[in-house]
Design a protein around this motif. Structure first.
Motif, PDB file in Angstrom:
ATOM      1  N   UNK A  24      32.475 -20.893 -12.162  1.00 58.20           N
ATOM      2  CA  UNK A  24      32.039 -20.470 -13.495  1.00 58.20           C
ATOM      3  C   UNK A  24      33.268 -20.213 -14.359  1.00 58.20           C
ATOM      4  N   UNK A  25      33.296 -20.849 -15.512  1.00 57.49           N
ATOM      5  CA  UNK A  25      34.469 -20.735 -16.384  1.00 57.49           C
ATOM      6  C   UNK A  25      34.500 -19.407 -17.128  1.00 57.49           C
ATOM      7  N   UNK A  26      33.386 -18.712 -17.160  1.00 59.31           N
ATOM      8  CA  UNK A  26      33.338 -17.457 -17.901  1.00 59.31           C
ATOM      9  C   UNK A  26      32.784 -17.637 -19.295  1.00 59.31           C
ATOM     10  N   UNK A  27      32.595 -18.895 -19.672  1.00 58.08           N
ATOM     11  CA  UNK A  27      32.028 -19.159 -20.993  1.00 58.08           C
ATOM     12  C   UNK A  27      30.568 -19.561 -20.819  1.00 58.08           C
ATOM     13  N   UNK A  28      29.729 -18.973 -21.605  1.00 53.60           N
ATOM     14  CA  UNK A  28      28.320 -19.354 -21.600  1.00 53.60           C
ATOM     15  C   UNK A  28      27.593 -18.934 -20.341  1.00 53.60           C
ATOM     16  N   UNK A  29      26.375 -19.471 -20.178  1.00 57.59           N
ATOM     17  CA  UNK A  29      25.534 -19.152 -19.029  1.00 57.59           C
ATOM     18  C   UNK A  29      26.027 -19.925 -17.805  1.00 57.59           C
ATOM     19  N   UNK A  30      26.100 -19.280 -16.656  1.00 61.42           N
ATOM     20  CA  UNK A  30      26.551 -20.000 -15.453  1.00 61.42           C
ATOM     21  C   UNK A  30      25.656 -21.201 -15.166  1.00 61.42           C
ATOM     22  N   UNK A  31      26.282 -22.323 -14.841  1.00 64.37           N
ATOM     23  CA  UNK A  31      25.516 -23.543 -14.573  1.00 64.37           C
ATOM     24  C   UNK A  31      24.841 -23.451 -13.209  1.00 64.37           C
ATOM     25  N   UNK A  32      23.629 -23.996 -13.113  1.00 68.19           N
ATOM     26  CA  UNK A  32      22.886 -23.976 -11.850  1.00 68.19           C
ATOM     27  C   UNK A  32      23.114 -25.258 -11.045  1.00 68.19           C
TER      28      UNK A  32
END
Ligand SMILES: [Zn+2]
Length: 122
Positions: A24-32
């Motif tokens: 998780x890059x810390x930007x936006x919603x964590x990708x699933x």
């Protein structure tokens, strides 16, 4: 007094389809999912699962076979009863052979209690 703050954020997770680790890059919603292809597979699975549940609930999908054919084969083997003297002679010779055959374990020669039954039957 000490002020203490604890925060949590997702650092990564497994892809919901293929299990690849996604940082998780810390930007936006964590990708699933790791890719668009995996996202599509997850979506298809979700859609198909929901459709299956609806179809089962509505009785559109039979849970038991609608028709079943059971075949039964009965085979009877009847030995012919002798009608001629020669045939009886052959049959009785076989009986005599079995009565005298002491080598046959559990044969008639070792079952004297059967001899009386055979005698009476004759
Ligand atoms: Zn994936």
């Amino acid at each position: 007094m000490v002020e203490r703050t604890v925060t949590e954020r997702s650092a990564g997770r497994d892809c919901a389809w293929c299990g690849t680790w996604i940082v998780h890059t810390g930007k936006g919603r964590p990708r699933r999912t790791c890719s668009k292809a995996c996202r599509n597979r997850v979506s298809e699975l979700k859609t198909a699962s929901a459709r299956l549940d609806r179809d089962l609930a509505a009785g559109r999908i039979p849970t038991q076979p609608r028709r079943e054919v059971v075949e039964r084969t009965v085979t009877e083997i009847r030995e012919a009863v002798p009608t001629r003297a020669g045939e009886w002679e052959t049959l009785l010779e076989e009986l005599a052979r079995q009565l005298l055959d002491v080598d046959a374990k559990r044969g008639l020669a070792h079952r004297p209690y059967d001899h009386a039954r055979i005698y009476h039957a004759l």
